[in-house]
Structure formats: structure tokens, C-alpha cells
Design an enzyme around this catalytic site. Sequence first.
Site, PDB file in Angstrom:
ATOM      1  N   ASN A 272       0.874  -1.181   0.000  1.00 41.02           N
ATOM      2  CA  ASN A 272       0.000   0.000   0.000  1.00 41.02           C
ATOM      3  C   ASN A 272       0.909   1.229   0.000  1.00 41.02           C
ATOM      4  O   ASN A 272       1.484   1.576   1.018  1.00 41.02           O
ATOM      5  CB  ASN A 272      -0.885  -0.039   1.255  1.00 41.02           C
ATOM      6  CG  ASN A 272      -1.658   1.251   1.455  1.00 41.02           C
ATOM      7  OD1 ASN A 272      -1.774   2.066   0.535  1.00 41.02           O
ATOM      8  ND2 ASN A 272      -2.193   1.433   2.660  1.00 41.02           N
ATOM      9  N   TRP A 273       1.016   1.862  -1.151  1.00 39.44           N
ATOM     10  CA  TRP A 273       1.965   2.968  -1.290  1.00 39.44           C
ATOM     11  C   TRP A 273       1.452   4.262  -0.675  1.00 39.44           C
ATOM     12  O   TRP A 273       2.196   5.238  -0.576  1.00 39.44           O
ATOM     13  CB  TRP A 273       2.281   3.204  -2.768  1.00 39.44           C
ATOM     14  CG  TRP A 273       3.061   2.106  -3.422  1.00 39.44           C
ATOM     15  CD1 TRP A 273       3.317   0.847  -2.924  1.00 39.44           C
ATOM     16  CD2 TRP A 273       3.701   2.160  -4.699  1.00 39.44           C
ATOM     17  NE1 TRP A 273       4.064   0.121  -3.822  1.00 39.44           N
ATOM     18  CE2 TRP A 273       4.325   0.899  -4.922  1.00 39.44           C
ATOM     19  CE3 TRP A 273       3.809   3.143  -5.682  1.00 39.44           C
ATOM     20  CZ2 TRP A 273       5.034   0.609  -6.076  1.00 39.44           C
ATOM     21  CZ3 TRP A 273       4.523   2.855  -6.837  1.00 39.44           C
ATOM     22  CH2 TRP A 273       5.129   1.602  -7.029  1.00 39.44           C
ATOM     23  N   LYS A 274       0.173   4.288  -0.334  1.00 48.27           N
ATOM     24  CA  LYS A 274      -0.434   5.511   0.227  1.00 48.27           C
ATOM     25  C   LYS A 274      -0.179   6.692  -0.718  1.00 48.27           C
ATOM     26  O   LYS A 274      -0.074   6.496  -1.926  1.00 48.27           O
ATOM     27  CB  LYS A 274       0.090   5.769   1.643  1.00 48.27           C
ATOM     28  CG  LYS A 274      -0.028   4.509   2.508  1.00 48.27           C
ATOM     29  CD  LYS A 274       0.142   4.745   3.967  1.00 48.27           C
ATOM     30  CE  LYS A 274      -0.014   3.427   4.706  1.00 48.27           C
ATOM     31  NZ  LYS A 274       0.029   3.552   6.132  1.00 48.27           N
TER      32      LYS A 274
ATOM     33  N   HIS B 138      -9.385   1.437   4.847  1.00 54.48           N
ATOM     34  CA  HIS B 138      -8.117   1.652   5.545  1.00 54.48           C
ATOM     35  C   HIS B 138      -8.321   2.631   6.698  1.00 54.48           C
ATOM     36  O   HIS B 138      -9.100   3.582   6.587  1.00 54.48           O
ATOM     37  CB  HIS B 138      -7.054   2.182   4.570  1.00 54.48           C
ATOM     38  CG  HIS B 138      -5.686   2.161   5.160  1.00 54.48           C
ATOM     39  ND1 HIS B 138      -5.251   3.142   6.020  1.00 54.48           N
ATOM     40  CD2 HIS B 138      -4.672   1.265   5.051  1.00 54.48           C
ATOM     41  CE1 HIS B 138      -4.019   2.833   6.410  1.00 54.48           C
ATOM     42  NE2 HIS B 138      -3.649   1.705   5.840  1.00 54.48           N
TER      43      HIS B 138
ATOM     44  N   GLU C  59      -6.673   5.035   7.732  1.00 57.16           N
ATOM     45  CA  GLU C  59      -6.443   6.458   7.404  1.00 57.16           C
ATOM     46  C   GLU C  59      -7.661   7.056   6.717  1.00 57.16           C
ATOM     47  O   GLU C  59      -7.966   8.233   6.887  1.00 57.16           O
ATOM     48  CB  GLU C  59      -5.172   6.588   6.540  1.00 57.16           C
ATOM     49  CG  GLU C  59      -3.921   6.385   7.382  1.00 57.16           C
ATOM     50  CD  GLU C  59      -2.743   5.774   6.644  1.00 57.16           C
ATOM     51  OE1 GLU C  59      -2.732   5.781   5.396  1.00 57.16           O
ATOM     52  OE2 GLU C  59      -1.824   5.277   7.322  1.00 57.16           O
TER      53      GLU C  59
ATOM     54  N   GLU D  99      -5.282  -4.457  10.669  1.00 58.29           N
ATOM     55  CA  GLU D  99      -4.237  -3.448  10.844  1.00 58.29           C
ATOM     56  C   GLU D  99      -4.523  -2.644  12.111  1.00 58.29           C
ATOM     57  O   GLU D  99      -5.298  -1.694  12.087  1.00 58.29           O
ATOM     58  CB  GLU D  99      -4.224  -2.493   9.648  1.00 58.29           C
ATOM     59  CG  GLU D  99      -3.944  -3.173   8.328  1.00 58.29           C
ATOM     60  CD  GLU D  99      -3.360  -2.191   7.306  1.00 58.29           C
ATOM     61  OE1 GLU D  99      -2.293  -2.491   6.777  1.00 58.29           O
ATOM     62  OE2 GLU D  99      -3.963  -1.135   7.077  1.00 58.29           O
TER      63      GLU D  99
ATOM     64  N   GLY E 214       2.713   2.576  10.686  1.00 61.88           N
ATOM     65  CA  GLY E 214       3.694   3.639  10.496  1.00 61.88           C
ATOM     66  C   GLY E 214       4.380   4.080  11.772  1.00 61.88           C
ATOM     67  O   GLY E 214       5.075   5.087  11.799  1.00 61.88           O
TER      68      GLY E 214
ATOM     69  N   SER F 204       3.545  -1.802  10.334  1.00 66.58           N
ATOM     70  CA  SER F 204       4.995  -1.904  10.535  1.00 66.58           C
ATOM     71  C   SER F 204       5.528  -3.305  10.273  1.00 66.58           C
ATOM     72  O   SER F 204       6.422  -3.768  10.983  1.00 66.58           O
ATOM     73  CB  SER F 204       5.376  -1.421  11.939  1.00 66.58           C
ATOM     74  OG  SER F 204       5.018  -0.057  12.101  1.00 66.58           O
TER      75      SER F 204
ATOM     76  N   GLY G 117       2.970  -0.983   4.239  1.00 70.22           N
ATOM     77  CA  GLY G 117       3.011   0.437   3.888  1.00 70.22           C
ATOM     78  C   GLY G 117       4.439   0.877   3.623  1.00 70.22           C
ATOM     79  O   GLY G 117       4.978   0.697   2.541  1.00 70.22           O
ATOM     80  N   GLY G 118       5.091   1.456   4.637  1.00 70.69           N
ATOM     81  CA  GLY G 118       6.427   2.029   4.497  1.00 70.69           C
ATOM     82  C   GLY G 118       7.430   1.120   3.802  1.00 70.69           C
ATOM     83  O   GLY G 118       8.157   1.549   2.894  1.00 70.69           O
TER      84      GLY G 118
HETATM   85  P1  PGA Z   1       2.979   0.510   7.601  1.00 67.43           P
HETATM   86  O1  PGA Z   1       1.498   0.705   6.952  1.00 67.43           O
HETATM   87  O2  PGA Z   1       3.503  -0.792   7.050  1.00 67.43           O
HETATM   88  O3  PGA Z   1       3.750   1.683   7.128  1.00 67.43           O
HETATM   89  O4  PGA Z   1       2.787   0.470   9.074  1.00 67.43           O
HETATM   90  C1  PGA Z   1       0.644  -0.372   6.772  1.00 67.43           C
HETATM   91  C2  PGA Z   1      -0.677   0.126   6.199  1.00 67.43           C
HETATM   92  O5  PGA Z   1      -1.165   1.179   6.635  1.00 67.43           O
HETATM   93  O6  PGA Z   1      -1.271  -0.509   5.297  1.00 67.43           O
END
Ligand code: PGA
Length: 253
Positions: free
Chosen positions: A9-11, A97, A99, A169, A175, A215, A236-237
Site C-alpha cells: 500500500n503505497w499511500k 483503511h 487512514e 491493521e 507507520g 509496521s 506500507g512504508g
Molecule cells: P505501515 O502501513 O507498514 O507503514 O505500518 C501499513 C498500512 O497502513 O497498510
Amino acid sequence: MRTKIIAGNWKMNKTLEESQALITEIRGIVRDEHRGGSKVILCPPFISLASAARLLEGTEIGLGAQNCHFEDSGAFTGEISPLMIKSVGAQFVIIGHSERRQYFGETNEMTFKKAKSAVRNGLKVIFCVGETLQQREDKTFFKVVEAQLNEGLFGLDRKEFANVVVAYEPVWAIGTGLTASPEQAQEMHHYIRKVIATHYTDEIAEETSILYGGSMKPDNAAGLIAQRDIDGGLIGGAALKAREFADIIRAVG
Ligand code: PGA
């Protein structure tokens, strides 16, 4: 056997050019190293989807969007429909998600409409659930996740639900560098599978892939994936660096 999945997930990261470079890099590493034990999916921003689809043509790598609207078309300025996502060649969409829930007011009612529309348009859904730190501490986390599923997803019938992957999640792990321990994650994944079995059938629950996100990194991926009910990750990251992402894929198989 459930499908193992590693989804990136590149956001809101990467310009068109940057995303083309990263996809090309990941495509090369996956071609050279991947043993095929898991399905790899990339979810770049909307603006990169069409070019990503072309770059991924002829590979086994899947492509997904990070959000969608629930209508096919109409006066919804700035929104993108599942029909449009499908039309560029993507096969997946992330829905719910944290966010989106936290910053864009996405409710369980909305995630349900989005999931319904995505499946109707032939997309597979990566459906996110998870509790906040407050909800973990006040021990309402099972109830919160169950409501996200009951109200936000389980309106789908059995046939529709066959197109769903669930991603657990915990918001406090996204993050932040804090990861749920394999045991904490397994406890929730097992619970989610139980709730799916209660609402649908044991067989459907057994077949549903449930991903962990928050993470996830090369050094904690193996411990998480070793758990009975963890079938992969939503990254994500670490998905923004080809080598790190590839090392997670390797840990999963
Ligand atoms: P993260 O994000 O790996 O940076 O914690 C995961 C996500 O929000 O899908």
C-alpha cells in the site's frame, strides 16, 4: 490451502515517474527471486494505475487501488469509481483503511457500499479492520473489529464474499514502528476467522485470506506469517523500497 498475499500500500507516495521506476525494480526482483508461494499485489496512487497496469502486463503481480467511491459515475468531484479502476486493468481495491476512516470520515456504512460496488464491478476487495490504541487499552478491540466486519462488510452474500481478503491493521502499529506481536496478531486473526465462520460458513472462513498490516518488515515478517491464521501482509512504508518489499515476500514464501 489459502492464498498467501503480500500487498504493498503505497499511500500518497511516488510521482508517476517514481512509481514507474519502483514498479520496474520490483517487477525485476520478483521475476528473478519469487518462488511463487504468494500472490504479490501493488497498490500505487490512482494517477499511476494505468501505467502500472502496462508495466505489469504478462507478470503474475496484481494491481490494486487504495480507495473507491460506491457509485459507478456521477457528480462526485475528485472521486474514482470501481468501474473506472477496473477499466485501467487493476483487479483489487483497498477499502476501509484506517487512514480513510480517521481522516476522511469513512464509516462502516460507507465501507459496505464501497465493497458491494467494488465486487459488483469485478474487483477483489482488501478490506481493512483494526482498533486504535485507546480501544486496545480499554479492551474493546474485539468488539470494534467485529462491528467493522458486521456493519461494514458482512452485508455481502456468500458469493460476493468470495472476492474479499481481510486485512487486520491495528491503528497503533501503522507507520509507528510498533508491530503487534505474532501472538497478539494471531489472537485477532483467529477471532476474525471465527466471526466469518459464524456469519458465513466454516469452509468460507477457512478459505478467506487474512493479512496483517502495521509496521511489517523483513525482520518481523517470518514470525507473523508463521502464525496459523496469518496469511500475508499489507505493507506500507516497507513497500516503498524494492529490496525491503522483496525481502518480506521472500519471508512469506
Ligand atoms: P505501515 O502501513 O507498514 O507503514 O505500518 C501499513 C498500512 O497502513 O497498510
